[in-house]
Design an enzyme around this catalytic site. Structure first.
Site, PDB file in Angstrom:
ATOM      1  N   ASP A 111       0.843  -1.194   0.000  1.00 33.40           N
ATOM      2  CA  ASP A 111       0.000   0.000   0.000  1.00 33.40           C
ATOM      3  C   ASP A 111       0.882   1.249   0.000  1.00 33.40           C
ATOM      4  OD1 ASP A 111      -3.048   0.796   0.576  1.00 33.40           O
ATOM      5  OD2 ASP A 111      -1.738   2.199   1.640  1.00 33.40           O
TER       6      ASP A 111
ATOM      7  N   ASN B  90      -2.604  13.013  -4.001  1.00 31.52           N
ATOM      8  CA  ASN B  90      -3.731  13.440  -4.838  1.00 31.52           C
ATOM      9  C   ASN B  90      -4.205  14.835  -4.455  1.00 31.52           C
ATOM     10  OD1 ASN B  90      -4.035  11.296  -6.647  1.00 31.52           O
ATOM     11  ND2 ASN B  90      -5.296  10.121  -5.221  1.00 31.52           N
TER      12      ASN B  90
ATOM     13  N   HIS C 154      -5.231  14.478  -9.126  1.00 32.36           N
ATOM     14  CA  HIS C 154      -5.400  13.054  -9.441  1.00 32.36           C
ATOM     15  C   HIS C 154      -4.594  12.640 -10.669  1.00 32.36           C
ATOM     16  CE1 HIS C 154      -8.478  11.981  -6.471  1.00 32.36           C
ATOM     17  NE2 HIS C 154      -8.919  13.229  -6.627  1.00 32.36           N
TER      18      HIS C 154
ATOM     19  N   ASP D  38      -2.045   9.555 -10.767  1.00 37.53           N
ATOM     20  CA  ASP D  38      -2.026   8.454 -11.732  1.00 37.53           C
ATOM     21  C   ASP D  38      -0.602   8.175 -12.212  1.00 37.53           C
ATOM     22  OD1 ASP D  38      -4.727   8.190 -11.514  1.00 37.53           O
ATOM     23  OD2 ASP D  38      -5.210   9.222 -13.396  1.00 37.53           O
TER      24      ASP D  38
ATOM     25  N   GLU E  10      -4.831   2.397  -4.241  1.00 36.01           N
ATOM     26  CA  GLU E  10      -3.375   2.512  -4.152  1.00 36.01           C
ATOM     27  C   GLU E  10      -2.760   1.241  -3.570  1.00 36.01           C
ATOM     28  OE1 GLU E  10      -4.959   4.496  -0.331  1.00 36.01           O
ATOM     29  OE2 GLU E  10      -5.551   4.329  -2.424  1.00 36.01           O
TER      30      GLU E  10
END
Length: 363
Positions: free
Chosen positions: A231, A239, A244, A248, A274
């Site tokens: 994680d 973010n 965002h 990505d 994530e």
């Protein structure tokens, strides 16, 4: 004559449809293996020979649509494929009869193939290239009709030109349509199995791999299997701070680094926003620990460069589970890996937590 030309058109469409079923999207690959190019050239040439069996005799002239597969081969195939097809048609023509007219016809086939291949290599609209190739081949045929067999019937020439355009463009449409259909099918298959953003397996496919690994366990009782859950630490803040789109970028880079730093036999999946997972078949406890630590360091030590030019450092928390080890049920692997991931996050993040407690032996 119209009936016979319609039969020629039907044969062309049927054979090209069958070619697409056999070769699929590879039918359009010019940079293909030599063997496959030879096979495609042979198939196209045989189609030209078949069309000669349906030749239409109109007085002293004999017409057919054998030039259409040659044009399409030049358009879609490499040079080897194109001239193999022409060679097969030439051999087929000589098997029918050998005379001056047949040699003139062979010369015209070579002209058509050469002109079509040169046009196909030009960077112009595909339909324009097809129209040019058909126009040149029909012009050559008309010249031969007039000079060799002295056939100047306007109706004959008009019918031949019209059916050449119809056959060429219609088969062009069939091939393009079928190719796009196969490309879409491959895209849907990819999207069904892989995460569109990172390129690793999506959750559904990864779960299928897990189920298969669990079922294989009963066939191979001594198999060792490890599962890693990973994680990204504080991903929400990335973010929130950078947007965002930049988030990505981070996810893509994580997927790339995971693929580069795992074994070819391992399976990598994105199982959450994530969160990633790595299944390690036939992997010992020691090797599992080494892989997990290598992943953690590779992700933490190298910065990720965003599109806005900013470089950021990210860390990950990792939870590992191993079977057989302390587990009695292989299906507990995901549960234990998730619990270990939670422990890694609770213990300060940027670390590996392993269900096998004697970690100090593997550091």
């Amino acid at each position: 004559m119209l009936r016979d030309l319609f039969i020629n058109l039907t044969v062309l469409v049927t054979f090209h449809y069958l070619f697409m079923l056999v070769f699929k999207e590879n039918f359009l690959k010019k940079e293909d293996t030599l063997l496959r190019q030879l096979c495609k050239g042979l198939a196209s040439g045989l189609l030209g020979v078949v069309l000669m069996f349906f030749s239409i005799k109109t007085g002293p002239a004999i017409i057919d649509l054998r030039h259409i597969p040659l044009i399409l081969t030049a358009f879609y195939g490499g040079i080897a494929q194109t001239f193999v097809a022409a060679g097969v048609v030439i051999i087929g023509r000589l098997l029918f009869e050998v005379n001056i007219a047949s040699f003139v016809n062979i010369f015209s086939m070579l002209l058509i193939v050469t002109a079509s291949y040169m046009i196909a290599e030009r960077h112009i609209n595909h339909i324009v290239k097809m129209l040019l190739s058909i126009t040149i081949s029909s012009t050559i045929a008309s010249i031969l009709f007039i000079t060799v067999v002295h056939e100047a019937s306007i109706e004959l020439h008009l019918a031949y030109w019209v059916f050449s355009y119809i056959a060429g463009l219609f088969n062009f449409y069939v091939i393009e349509h079928q190719t796009k259909a196969y490309q879409l099918l491959n895209l849907y298959r990819f999207q069904a199995h892989y995460d569109f953003l990172t390129g690793v397996l999506n959750k559904r496919k990864f779960d299928e791999v897990l189920d298969l690994a669990f079922s294989m366990r009963w066939k191979q009782p001594l198999q060792q299997i490890s599962l890693i859950y990973l994680d990204i630490d504080y991903f929400k803040s990335i973010n929130d701070q950078y947007g965002h789109h930049e988030g990505d970028i981070v996810l893509k880079e994580i997927g790339t680094r995971l693929m580069k730093n795992t074994r070819s036999s391992d399976y990598i999946g994105r199982i959450g926003g994530e969160e990633f997972a790595v299944l390690l078949p036939n992997c010992s406890v020691e090797k599992t620990w080494q892989i997990a630590e290598r992943l953690r360091k590779k992700l933490a030590d190298q910065p990720i460069y965003l599109e806005n030019g900013t470089s950021i450092q990210i860390t990950v928390s990792i939870g590992c589970a191993y079977y057989p080890g302390t587990l009695t049920d292989i299906k507990q692997l995901p549960i234990i890996a998730d619990q270990e991931l939670y422990k890694a996050k609770q213990s300060g993040r940027n670390q590996v937590s392993f269900s096998e407690r004697k970690r100090e032996h593997y550091t």
